[in-house]
Design an enzyme around this catalytic site. Structure first.
Site, PDB file in Angstrom:
ATOM      1  N   ASP A 116     -28.138  51.721 120.604  1.00  0.00           N
ATOM      2  CA  ASP A 116     -26.690  51.640 120.361  1.00  0.00           C
ATOM      3  C   ASP A 116     -25.838  51.894 121.596  1.00  0.00           C
ATOM      4  O   ASP A 116     -24.605  51.815 121.522  1.00  0.00           O
ATOM      5  CB  ASP A 116     -26.294  52.637 119.259  1.00  0.00           C
ATOM      6  CG  ASP A 116     -26.825  52.209 117.913  1.00  0.00           C
ATOM      7  OD1 ASP A 116     -26.746  51.000 117.616  1.00  0.00           O
ATOM      8  OD2 ASP A 116     -27.321  53.062 117.164  1.00  0.00           O
ATOM      9  N   ASP A 176     -27.972  43.823 114.227  1.00  0.00           N
ATOM     10  CA  ASP A 176     -26.856  44.503 114.898  1.00  0.00           C
ATOM     11  C   ASP A 176     -27.051  44.565 116.419  1.00  0.00           C
ATOM     12  O   ASP A 176     -26.100  44.637 117.188  1.00  0.00           O
ATOM     13  CB  ASP A 176     -26.704  45.951 114.394  1.00  0.00           C
ATOM     14  CG  ASP A 176     -27.016  46.160 112.930  1.00  0.00           C
ATOM     15  OD1 ASP A 176     -27.772  45.358 112.359  1.00  0.00           O
ATOM     16  OD2 ASP A 176     -26.526  47.138 112.359  1.00  0.00           O
TER      17      ASP A 176
HETATM   18  N1  GLY Z   1     -25.885  49.756 113.017  1.00  0.00           N
HETATM   19  C1  GLY Z   1     -24.559  49.425 112.862  1.00  0.00           C
HETATM   20  C2  GLY Z   1     -24.119  49.193 111.470  1.00  0.00           C
HETATM   21  O1  GLY Z   1     -24.390  50.001 110.600  1.00  0.00           O
HETATM   22  O2  GLY Z   1     -23.503  48.205 111.225  1.00  0.00           O
END
Ligand code: GLY
Length: 398
Positions: A116, A176
Site C-alpha cells: 500500500d 487494488d
Molecule cells: N485495499 C483497498 C481497499 O480496501 O479498497
C-alpha cells in the site's frame, strides 16, 4: 433552416452553454466551500499536542473519529486531501498544513511489509511534488525501492499481502494493487532509471492476463506460487463471493488501467479500463443515481449498503478518461458529472460539523469483515476532491 432560426438557435445554444457552465462553476464553488469548512473543522479537532501526528481515516462504532499513521493504507489520504484543497482554493495557508501532515508519514519509505506504500506516498508526497515541493523526489524514489522489494520476477508481480497458512495464501495479489503502480511510474520519471517502469508494466500485464473474466469483471485476489509463478486460486476477501463483482475492486481497475495508459500509451490498458467500467455501467442493479452497491452481486440488493467511495474513485477516473483518446469521450464526463451530482446531494454529502467532519457518508470498507459498513472513509473524500479538481480543470475554472 432560415437565417433567423439559425441565429436564434445559435443564441439559444450560447445562452444554454453559458447557463450550464455558470451552473457548473457554482456547483464546483459550493463543493469547495463545503469541503473547506468541513476539513478546517477536521484539522481543528485533531490533537496537535499528541506525540505522534495521526490522520483521520473513518469513524468508530461509537461515532468518534478513528486515526491512523503511515503504517495504515489510508495514512496518505488526509495529507492528500489538504493538498487538493490547496489546489482547489489557491489558498497558500494550506501549504504548511499539507506539508506538516505529509512530513508526518515520511516513514512510509521504510515500509516493506505490504504493497500500500504506493497509495500512501502518491496521495501525499506525490501531490506535494506536483503542486509545491521538489523536496519530495527522494522520498518517492525510496518508497518505490521499498515497493520493489515485494516484486518477484518469477511471478512478474508485486505481492500485495503477506503469506498466510491459515488462509492458504502464498503470494496474494489484489486488483487494488494496480493503484500502486503510479509510484513505480513516477519513480522512473524522477530517477531516469527504467527498472521501476519495467516492474509496473510487468505487473499491469500479468494482472491483465489473470485477474479479469471474459466479460471484463475481475477477481479481487489472485494467489500465486512464488516458486513457479503459477496461479494457485482466484478468490475474494472483501467481496460477496469469489465470482461476484466487488465494486471497489472494479473502480480500482478502471482507475488503475487508465493511469497505466497515461504513463505507457498501451491501448490494451485503456480498453480494459473501459470494458470494466461497462460492467458497472451496464449492470442491471446499478441504481439510477449511479452510486453502486458495495457488491453488485449481493443477493440483498437493494437492501444492502451503497459504496460512495467506489463512486468517487470512478468519477475521478472517468474525468481523466474523458480527456483521453477514446470513442465519444464526453459520455465519460457525463457519467462522472452524474456521480458528482449524486455525491453532492444531501443523500451522500454530510452536513457541516457532522459525520466526524468527513465530507461523504455511506461508504463500505469491508462488509464481510464487518469493518466500516455504511461509514465515512477518508479515501472517499480524497477521490471526491480529486474528481472535483479534474472536473474544474476540464471546464476551465481551475
Ligand atoms: N485495499 C483497498 C481497499 O480496501 O479498497
Amino acid at each position: 433552416m432560415t437565417t433567423f432560426s439559425r441565429i436564434f438557435s445559435g443564441i439559444a445554444l450560447t445562452v444554454l452553454s453559458v447557463a450550464c457552465s455558470k451552473g457548473s462553476d457554482d456547483f464546483i464553488k459550493e463543493n469547495i466551500d463545503f469541503a473547506k469548512a468541513q476539513i478546517n473543522l477536521a484539522v481543528q479537532s485533531i490533537d496537535n499536542d499528541a506525540e505522534q501526528i495521526l490522520t483521520p481515516i473513518t469513524i468508530n462504532k461509537d461515532n468518534t473519529v478513528k486515526f491512523a499513521s503511515y503504517r495504515d493504507w489510508r495514512g496518505g489520504f488526509f495529507p492528500g486531501t489538504l493538498w487538493l484543497l490547496y489546489e482547489l482554493t489557491g489558498d497558500s495557508s494550506y501549504i504548511p498544513l499539507a506539508e506538516k501532515y505529509t512530513e508526518s508519514i515520511r516513514g512510509v519509505q521504510e515500509v516493506t511489509d505490504n504493497h500500500d506504500v504506493g497509495f500512501i506516498c502518491m496521495c501525499s508526497f506525490g501531490n506535494g511534488l506536483r503542486l509545491n515541493s521538489e523536496n519530495y523526489e527522494d522520498v518517492i524514489i525510496r518508497t518505490a525501492d521499498a515497493l520493489a522489494t515485494r516484486f518477484n520476477p518469477t511471478v512478474g508481480l508485486t505481492q500485495s499481502w503477506g503469506e498466510s497458512e491459515k488462509l492458504d495464501r502464498k503470494f496474494p495479489v489484489i486488483i487494488d494493487n494496480m493503484m500502486n503502480l503510479e509510484l513505480f511510474f513516477k519513480a522512473s520519471e524522477l530517477s531516469g532509471d527504467p527498472k521501476y517502469y519495467e516492474m509496473a508494466v510487468s505487473h499491469a500485464n500479468r494482472t491483465l492476463k489473470e485477474h479479469f473474466r471474459p466479460d471484463g469483471s475481475c477477481y479481487h485476489v489472485v494467489d500465486y506460487d512464488p516458486e513457479t509463478g503459477e496461479v494457485r486460486k482466484k478468490v475474494t476477501a472483501q467481496g460477496y463471493s469469489d465470482e461476484s463483482i466487488w465494486t471497489r475492486g472494479h473502480a480500482w481497475a478502471v482507475y488503475g488501467y487508465a493511469m497505466a495508459y497515461r504513463f505507457t500509451g498501451d491501448r490494451r490498458y485503456i480498453e480494459q479500463s473501459l470494458k470494466t467500467f461497462d460492467v458497472l455501467r451496464n449492470h442491471p442493479s446499478m441504481p439510477e443515481d449511479c452510486i453502486p452497491f458495495w457488491d453488485m452481486c449481493c443477493p440483498d440488493i437493494p437492501n444492502t449498503p451503497r459504496d460512495a467511495s467506489s463512486a468517487a474513485i470512478l468519477a475521478s477516473a472517468l474525468y481523466e478518461i474523458s480527456t483521453m483518446d477514446v470513442d465519444n469521450p464526453s459520455q465519460y464526463k457525463q457519467y462522472a458529472d452524474k456521480i458528482m451530482t449524486s455525491l453532492s446531494s444531501p443523500a451522500y454529502r454530510a452536513q457541516i460539523g457532522e459525520n466526524g467532519n468527513f465530507i461523504l457518508m455511506h461508504s463500505v470498507g469491508s462488509l464481510p469483515g464487518g469493518a466500516e459498513v455504511d461509514k465515512p472513509l477518508n479515501y472517499a473524500d480524497y477521490y471526491f476532491l480529486e474528481a472535483l479538481v479534474r472536473k474544474a480543470k476540464i471546464e476551465g475554472s481551475l
